[in-house]
Design a protein around this motif. Structure first.
Motif, PDB file in Angstrom:
ATOM      1  N   MET A  39       0.865  -1.181   0.000  1.00  0.00           N
ATOM      2  CA  MET A  39       0.000   0.000   0.000  1.00  0.00           C
ATOM      3  C   MET A  39       0.899   1.227   0.000  1.00  0.00           C
ATOM      4  O   MET A  39       1.849   1.308   0.769  1.00  0.00           O
ATOM      5  CB  MET A  39      -0.894   0.027   1.242  1.00  0.00           C
ATOM      6  CG  MET A  39      -1.927  -1.086   1.275  1.00  0.00           C
ATOM      7  SD  MET A  39      -3.162  -0.926  -0.017  1.00  0.00           S
ATOM      8  CE  MET A  39      -4.052   0.496   0.540  1.00  0.00           C
ATOM      9  N   ILE A  40       0.588   2.152  -0.869  1.00  0.00           N
ATOM     10  CA  ILE A  40       1.375   3.383  -0.953  1.00  0.00           C
ATOM     11  C   ILE A  40       0.548   4.513  -0.375  1.00  0.00           C
ATOM     12  O   ILE A  40      -0.579   4.752  -0.793  1.00  0.00           O
ATOM     13  CB  ILE A  40       1.780   3.680  -2.408  1.00  0.00           C
ATOM     14  CG1 ILE A  40       2.661   2.547  -2.925  1.00  0.00           C
ATOM     15  CG2 ILE A  40       2.482   5.017  -2.499  1.00  0.00           C
ATOM     16  CD1 ILE A  40       3.010   2.666  -4.377  1.00  0.00           C
ATOM     17  N   THR A  41       1.103   5.190   0.605  1.00  0.00           N
ATOM     18  CA  THR A  41       0.430   6.327   1.218  1.00  0.00           C
ATOM     19  C   THR A  41       0.755   7.572   0.408  1.00  0.00           C
ATOM     20  O   THR A  41       1.928   7.826   0.118  1.00  0.00           O
ATOM     21  CB  THR A  41       0.918   6.513   2.675  1.00  0.00           C
ATOM     22  OG1 THR A  41       0.691   5.299   3.369  1.00  0.00           O
ATOM     23  CG2 THR A  41       0.180   7.645   3.350  1.00  0.00           C
ATOM     24  N   PRO A  42      -0.270   8.348   0.025  1.00  0.00           N
ATOM     25  CA  PRO A  42       0.002   9.571  -0.744  1.00  0.00           C
ATOM     26  C   PRO A  42       0.908  10.516   0.045  1.00  0.00           C
ATOM     27  O   PRO A  42       0.834  10.569   1.272  1.00  0.00           O
ATOM     28  CB  PRO A  42      -1.381  10.200  -0.938  1.00  0.00           C
ATOM     29  CG  PRO A  42      -2.369   9.161  -0.566  1.00  0.00           C
ATOM     30  CD  PRO A  42      -1.672   8.158   0.304  1.00  0.00           C
ATOM     31  N   PRO A  43       1.767  11.262  -0.652  1.00  0.00           N
ATOM     32  CA  PRO A  43       2.643  12.214   0.042  1.00  0.00           C
ATOM     33  C   PRO A  43       1.824  13.199   0.873  1.00  0.00           C
ATOM     34  O   PRO A  43       0.807  13.708   0.422  1.00  0.00           O
ATOM     35  CB  PRO A  43       3.359  12.947  -1.100  1.00  0.00           C
ATOM     36  CG  PRO A  43       3.192  12.080  -2.296  1.00  0.00           C
ATOM     37  CD  PRO A  43       1.939  11.285  -2.090  1.00  0.00           C
ATOM     38  N   GLY A  44       2.252  13.414   2.091  1.00  0.00           N
ATOM     39  CA  GLY A  44       1.581  14.383   2.958  1.00  0.00           C
ATOM     40  C   GLY A  44       0.398  13.827   3.721  1.00  0.00           C
ATOM     41  O   GLY A  44      -0.141  14.490   4.592  1.00  0.00           O
ATOM     42  N   ALA A  45      -0.049  12.600   3.427  1.00  0.00           N
ATOM     43  CA  ALA A  45      -1.232  12.046   4.102  1.00  0.00           C
ATOM     44  C   ALA A  45      -0.988  11.887   5.595  1.00  0.00           C
ATOM     45  O   ALA A  45      -1.841  12.215   6.408  1.00  0.00           O
ATOM     46  CB  ALA A  45      -1.638  10.720   3.478  1.00  0.00           C
ATOM     47  N   GLY A  46       0.194  11.373   5.972  1.00  0.00           N
ATOM     48  CA  GLY A  46       0.503  11.198   7.386  1.00  0.00           C
ATOM     49  C   GLY A  46       0.559  12.519   8.126  1.00  0.00           C
ATOM     50  O   GLY A  46       0.110  12.632   9.259  1.00  0.00           O
ATOM     51  N   VAL A  47       1.091  13.528   7.473  1.00  0.00           N
ATOM     52  CA  VAL A  47       1.171  14.870   8.061  1.00  0.00           C
ATOM     53  C   VAL A  47      -0.238  15.399   8.339  1.00  0.00           C
ATOM     54  O   VAL A  47      -0.521  15.893   9.434  1.00  0.00           O
ATOM     55  CB  VAL A  47       1.945  15.832   7.121  1.00  0.00           C
ATOM     56  CG1 VAL A  47       1.813  17.268   7.573  1.00  0.00           C
ATOM     57  CG2 VAL A  47       3.407  15.424   7.045  1.00  0.00           C
ATOM     58  N   LYS A  48      -1.122  15.274   7.348  1.00  0.00           N
ATOM     59  CA  LYS A  48      -2.486  15.761   7.529  1.00  0.00           C
ATOM     60  C   LYS A  48      -3.198  14.997   8.621  1.00  0.00           C
ATOM     61  O   LYS A  48      -3.946  15.577   9.407  1.00  0.00           O
ATOM     62  CB  LYS A  48      -3.264  15.665   6.211  1.00  0.00           C
ATOM     63  CG  LYS A  48      -2.822  16.662   5.178  1.00  0.00           C
ATOM     64  CD  LYS A  48      -3.593  16.511   3.884  1.00  0.00           C
ATOM     65  CE  LYS A  48      -3.062  17.479   2.843  1.00  0.00           C
ATOM     66  NZ  LYS A  48      -3.648  17.273   1.534  1.00  0.00           N
ATOM     67  N   LYS A 103      -1.855  13.480  11.270  1.00  0.00           N
ATOM     68  CA  LYS A 103      -1.329  13.876  12.579  1.00  0.00           C
ATOM     69  C   LYS A 103      -1.829  15.262  12.965  1.00  0.00           C
ATOM     70  O   LYS A 103      -2.223  15.489  14.108  1.00  0.00           O
ATOM     71  CB  LYS A 103       0.202  13.848  12.583  1.00  0.00           C
ATOM     72  CG  LYS A 103       0.763  12.456  12.674  1.00  0.00           C
ATOM     73  CD  LYS A 103       2.266  12.483  12.781  1.00  0.00           C
ATOM     74  CE  LYS A 103       2.807  11.057  12.809  1.00  0.00           C
ATOM     75  NZ  LYS A 103       4.254  11.033  12.908  1.00  0.00           N
ATOM     76  N   LYS A 104      -1.800  16.175  12.007  1.00  0.00           N
ATOM     77  CA  LYS A 104      -2.261  17.528  12.291  1.00  0.00           C
ATOM     78  C   LYS A 104      -3.738  17.499  12.688  1.00  0.00           C
ATOM     79  O   LYS A 104      -4.137  18.131  13.662  1.00  0.00           O
ATOM     80  CB  LYS A 104      -2.041  18.425  11.067  1.00  0.00           C
ATOM     81  CG  LYS A 104      -2.305  19.876  11.332  1.00  0.00           C
ATOM     82  CD  LYS A 104      -1.910  20.720  10.135  1.00  0.00           C
ATOM     83  CE  LYS A 104      -2.123  22.189  10.431  1.00  0.00           C
ATOM     84  NZ  LYS A 104      -1.738  23.033   9.296  1.00  0.00           N
ATOM     85  N   ARG A 105      -4.555  16.748  11.958  1.00  0.00           N
ATOM     86  CA  ARG A 105      -5.980  16.633  12.269  1.00  0.00           C
ATOM     87  C   ARG A 105      -6.179  16.005  13.651  1.00  0.00           C
ATOM     88  O   ARG A 105      -7.002  16.460  14.439  1.00  0.00           O
ATOM     89  CB  ARG A 105      -6.706  15.817  11.207  1.00  0.00           C
ATOM     90  CG  ARG A 105      -8.186  15.605  11.532  1.00  0.00           C
ATOM     91  CD  ARG A 105      -9.002  15.117  10.383  1.00  0.00           C
ATOM     92  NE  ARG A 105      -8.936  15.945   9.206  1.00  0.00           N
ATOM     93  CZ  ARG A 105      -9.553  17.115   9.051  1.00  0.00           C
ATOM     94  NH1 ARG A 105     -10.270  17.612  10.030  1.00  0.00           N
ATOM     95  NH2 ARG A 105      -9.468  17.783   7.927  1.00  0.00           N
ATOM     96  N   ALA A 106      -5.395  14.965  13.964  1.00  0.00           N
ATOM     97  CA  ALA A 106      -5.498  14.319  15.273  1.00  0.00           C
ATOM     98  C   ALA A 106      -5.170  15.304  16.391  1.00  0.00           C
ATOM     99  O   ALA A 106      -5.833  15.314  17.432  1.00  0.00           O
ATOM    100  CB  ALA A 106      -4.574  13.104  15.335  1.00  0.00           C
ATOM    101  N   ALA A 114      -5.075  27.876  14.681  1.00  0.00           N
ATOM    102  CA  ALA A 114      -5.303  26.864  13.648  1.00  0.00           C
ATOM    103  C   ALA A 114      -6.608  26.115  13.905  1.00  0.00           C
ATOM    104  O   ALA A 114      -7.343  25.789  12.963  1.00  0.00           O
ATOM    105  CB  ALA A 114      -4.129  25.892  13.598  1.00  0.00           C
ATOM    106  N   LEU A 115      -6.916  25.849  15.171  1.00  0.00           N
ATOM    107  CA  LEU A 115      -8.155  25.155  15.509  1.00  0.00           C
ATOM    108  C   LEU A 115      -9.369  25.986  15.107  1.00  0.00           C
ATOM    109  O   LEU A 115     -10.307  25.484  14.484  1.00  0.00           O
ATOM    110  CB  LEU A 115      -8.203  24.841  17.010  1.00  0.00           C
ATOM    111  CG  LEU A 115      -9.485  24.163  17.490  1.00  0.00           C
ATOM    112  CD1 LEU A 115      -9.649  22.785  16.869  1.00  0.00           C
ATOM    113  CD2 LEU A 115      -9.483  24.078  19.018  1.00  0.00           C
ATOM    114  N   VAL A 116      -9.363  27.268  15.452  1.00  0.00           N
ATOM    115  CA  VAL A 116     -10.480  28.147  15.087  1.00  0.00           C
ATOM    116  C   VAL A 116     -10.624  28.201  13.567  1.00  0.00           C
ATOM    117  O   VAL A 116     -11.728  28.075  13.033  1.00  0.00           O
ATOM    118  CB  VAL A 116     -10.300  29.564  15.674  1.00  0.00           C
ATOM    119  CG1 VAL A 116     -11.327  30.528  15.099  1.00  0.00           C
ATOM    120  CG2 VAL A 116     -10.407  29.534  17.193  1.00  0.00           C
ATOM    121  N   GLU A 117      -9.514  28.376  12.879  1.00  0.00           N
ATOM    122  CA  GLU A 117      -9.577  28.445  11.411  1.00  0.00           C
ATOM    123  C   GLU A 117     -10.091  27.143  10.813  1.00  0.00           C
ATOM    124  O   GLU A 117     -10.971  27.157   9.953  1.00  0.00           O
ATOM    125  CB  GLU A 117      -8.196  28.765  10.831  1.00  0.00           C
ATOM    126  CG  GLU A 117      -7.795  30.190  11.031  1.00  0.00           C
ATOM    127  CD  GLU A 117      -6.397  30.498  10.507  1.00  0.00           C
ATOM    128  OE1 GLU A 117      -5.581  29.561  10.353  1.00  0.00           O
ATOM    129  OE2 GLU A 117      -6.133  31.683  10.269  1.00  0.00           O
TER     130      GLU A 117
END
Length: 189
Positions: free
Chosen positions: A4-13, A15-18, A64-67
């Protein structure tokens, strides 16, 4: 078996969302004064240092949370405004979502925004301006379909609707029902 290939930046998004979701959970439970980066990291299942890879400090995290939550709400509103449905059906759905969003924040939004910036007024006005433009678009479409008087200013009416749909003093469904009746019939006898 193919890997399985994870799209670039998916892990970053992810983690940021979490981190943002964990921040909101901590704020709801403990309030602004109880917001600790260690607790956010624990709930987001990341190291405390990971938070600082995405956010400079607590203020940056709160901004960032408010935005993020505000733009998510605006995307929902935009989808409703542009839906093919009668004006009052769309208006009621926009107001229902607005009241749910207000309830979700339970007074935290303004406090979080103030904590995030020394003077959040211009920034908050900028965010709110987008909501007003969406309401104007909705009102113009209502005028086009004959559901809204053409003599009403879409800008002024949008401002009135935005103000009316933000602080329910009754149970939400009763407030929404009354608000819709006022908007459908106006206040003249």
């Amino acid at each position: 078996m193919a890997a399985m290939i994870t799209p670039p930046g998916a892990g970053v998004k992810d983690k940021k969302r979490a981190i943002l979701e964990a921040t909101l959970a901590v704020l709801r439970e403990r309030g602004l004064s109880g917001l600790k980066m260690e607790e956010v990291a624990r709930r987001a299942e990341v190291g405390k240092g990971t938070i600082y890879l995405y956010f400079r400090d607590k203020r940056d995290l709160l901004k960032a949370l408010v935005e993020e939550r505000t733009w998510a709400f605006y995307r929902e509103v935009e989808e409703v405004v542009r839906r093919k449905a009668p004006f009052f059906v769309r208006l009621e759905e926009v107001l229902r979502r607005r009241l749910a969003w207000v309830q979700e924040w339970r007074g935290l939004w303004a406090a979080v925004a103030r904590e995030a910036m020394d003077d959040p007024t211009p920034w908050l006005k900028g965010l709110h301006e987008h909501y007003l433009r969406l309401l104007e678009e909705l009102l113009r479409s209502g005028q086009s379909e004959g559901a809204v008087r053409t003599g009403l200013s879409p800008r002024a009416t949008a401002a009135v609707i935005a103000a009316m749909g933000c602080t329910p003093s009754l149970e939400v469904e009763a407030y929404l029902e009354h608000l819709m009746e006022v908007l459908r019939k106006g206040v003249e006898p």
